[in-house]
Scaffold this motif. Structure first.
Motif, PDB file in Angstrom:
ATOM      1  N   ARG A 164       0.828  -1.216   0.000  1.00 33.63           N
ATOM      2  CA  ARG A 164       0.000   0.000   0.000  1.00 33.63           C
ATOM      3  C   ARG A 164       0.859   1.261   0.000  1.00 33.63           C
ATOM      4  O   ARG A 164       0.561   2.224  -0.693  1.00 33.63           O
ATOM      5  CB  ARG A 164      -0.934   0.006   1.209  1.00 33.63           C
ATOM      6  N   LEU A 165       1.944   1.225   0.790  1.00 32.09           N
ATOM      7  CA  LEU A 165       2.841   2.375   0.859  1.00 32.09           C
ATOM      8  C   LEU A 165       3.458   2.668  -0.508  1.00 32.09           C
ATOM      9  O   LEU A 165       3.455   3.803  -0.969  1.00 32.09           O
ATOM     10  CB  LEU A 165       3.938   2.131   1.899  1.00 32.09           C
ATOM     11  N   ILE A 166       3.962   1.660  -1.180  1.00 32.52           N
ATOM     12  CA  ILE A 166       4.576   1.894  -2.491  1.00 32.52           C
ATOM     13  C   ILE A 166       3.524   2.318  -3.502  1.00 32.52           C
ATOM     14  O   ILE A 166       3.806   3.092  -4.407  1.00 32.52           O
ATOM     15  CB  ILE A 166       5.388   0.669  -2.986  1.00 32.52           C
ATOM     16  N   GLY A 167       2.302   1.847  -3.343  1.00 33.94           N
ATOM     17  CA  GLY A 167       1.233   2.283  -4.231  1.00 33.94           C
ATOM     18  C   GLY A 167       1.033   3.786  -4.181  1.00 33.94           C
ATOM     19  O   GLY A 167       0.801   4.436  -5.198  1.00 33.94           O
ATOM     20  N   LEU A 168       1.187   4.362  -2.990  1.00 35.91           N
ATOM     21  CA  LEU A 168       1.037   5.801  -2.826  1.00 35.91           C
ATOM     22  C   LEU A 168       2.221   6.577  -3.396  1.00 35.91           C
ATOM     23  O   LEU A 168       2.079   7.709  -3.832  1.00 35.91           O
ATOM     24  CB  LEU A 168       0.884   6.148  -1.333  1.00 35.91           C
ATOM     25  N   LEU A 169       3.388   5.963  -3.379  1.00 32.43           N
ATOM     26  CA  LEU A 169       4.621   6.671  -3.725  1.00 32.43           C
ATOM     27  C   LEU A 169       5.273   6.200  -5.020  1.00 32.43           C
ATOM     28  O   LEU A 169       6.327   6.702  -5.394  1.00 32.43           O
ATOM     29  CB  LEU A 169       5.644   6.482  -2.588  1.00 32.43           C
ATOM     30  N   PHE A 170       4.680   5.240  -5.696  1.00 28.84           N
ATOM     31  CA  PHE A 170       5.347   4.557  -6.803  1.00 28.84           C
ATOM     32  C   PHE A 170       5.827   5.499  -7.904  1.00 28.84           C
ATOM     33  O   PHE A 170       6.994   5.469  -8.291  1.00 28.84           O
ATOM     34  CB  PHE A 170       4.424   3.478  -7.388  1.00 28.84           C
ATOM     35  N   ASN A 171       4.952   6.339  -8.420  1.00 27.50           N
ATOM     36  CA  ASN A 171       5.347   7.210  -9.531  1.00 27.50           C
ATOM     37  C   ASN A 171       6.482   8.157  -9.133  1.00 27.50           C
ATOM     38  O   ASN A 171       7.411   8.383  -9.898  1.00 27.50           O
ATOM     39  CB  ASN A 171       4.147   7.984 -10.079  1.00 27.50           C
ATOM     40  N   GLU A 172       6.403   8.703  -7.932  1.00 32.65           N
ATOM     41  CA  GLU A 172       7.464   9.587  -7.449  1.00 32.65           C
ATOM     42  C   GLU A 172       8.766   8.810  -7.255  1.00 32.65           C
ATOM     43  O   GLU A 172       9.850   9.302  -7.582  1.00 32.65           O
ATOM     44  CB  GLU A 172       7.045  10.253  -6.135  1.00 32.65           C
TER      45      GLU A 172
END
Length: 164
Positions: free
Chosen positions: A118-126
């Motif tokens: 979930r954390l990487i889902g929020l930050l993936f593009n960045e």
């Protein structure tokens, strides 16, 4: 399962960029969140690497098998052990007509932990943007500025979750 595929034109030779990506032990010097890297075993064009990635309170180590194909200027990364359910990563470096390089990059992964996923889902593009920028900045540092600039040719990112 976050996936990212990108083709990018860079003003460097394919062999220079191949060497940069293959130099895993140097990653902590320039790659965001990479705190440590070490080669644990070498077998010809194949090596095994441990990377320690840290972000805020999370710190994870993972092992991968890296296969270098210098004649094809391709690098394949295979996940061995760590926090992922799976990880697939490939790099290819093609000679561009102007003497630069077309970098073809692909990554697909899923964490075992739903919290990390979930954390990487929020930050993936960045995160991907910062990693691409870090490799480009390192190339400029190692090989100098060139007359032409980098340019994105194609990008595909998918944050869909999978039960793979």
């Amino acid at each position: 399962m976050p996936t990212h595929a990108e083709k990018r034109h860079l003003p460097y030779r394919p062999d220079e960029l191949f060497g940069l990506v293959a130099g895993v032990e140097q990653y902590p010097q320039f790659l965001p969140w990479c705190k440590a890297a070490r080669i644990t075993k070498r077998e010809g064009a194949v090596f095994y690497a441990d990377l320690v990635i840290a972000f805020k309170v999370y710190r994870e180590r993972f092992t991968s098998k890296v296969t270098l194909h210098p004649e094809e200027r391709r690098i394949d990364v295979e996940y061995i052990d760590g926090p992922f359910r799976y990880l697939n990563n490939h790099w290819a470096f093609h000679q561009a007509e102007d003497g630069g390089c077309i970098v073809d990059f692909y990554v697909d992964f899923e964490f075992k932990s739903r919290v990390l996923q979930r954390l990487i889902g929020l930050l993936f593009n960045e995160a991907v943007r910062r990693m691409v920028a870090a490799f480009e900045a390192r190339a400029r540092q190692l090989y100098g500025g060139r007359d032409t600039t980098s340019k994105t040719l194609a990008v595909s990112s998918d944050l869909a979750t999978s039960s793979r």
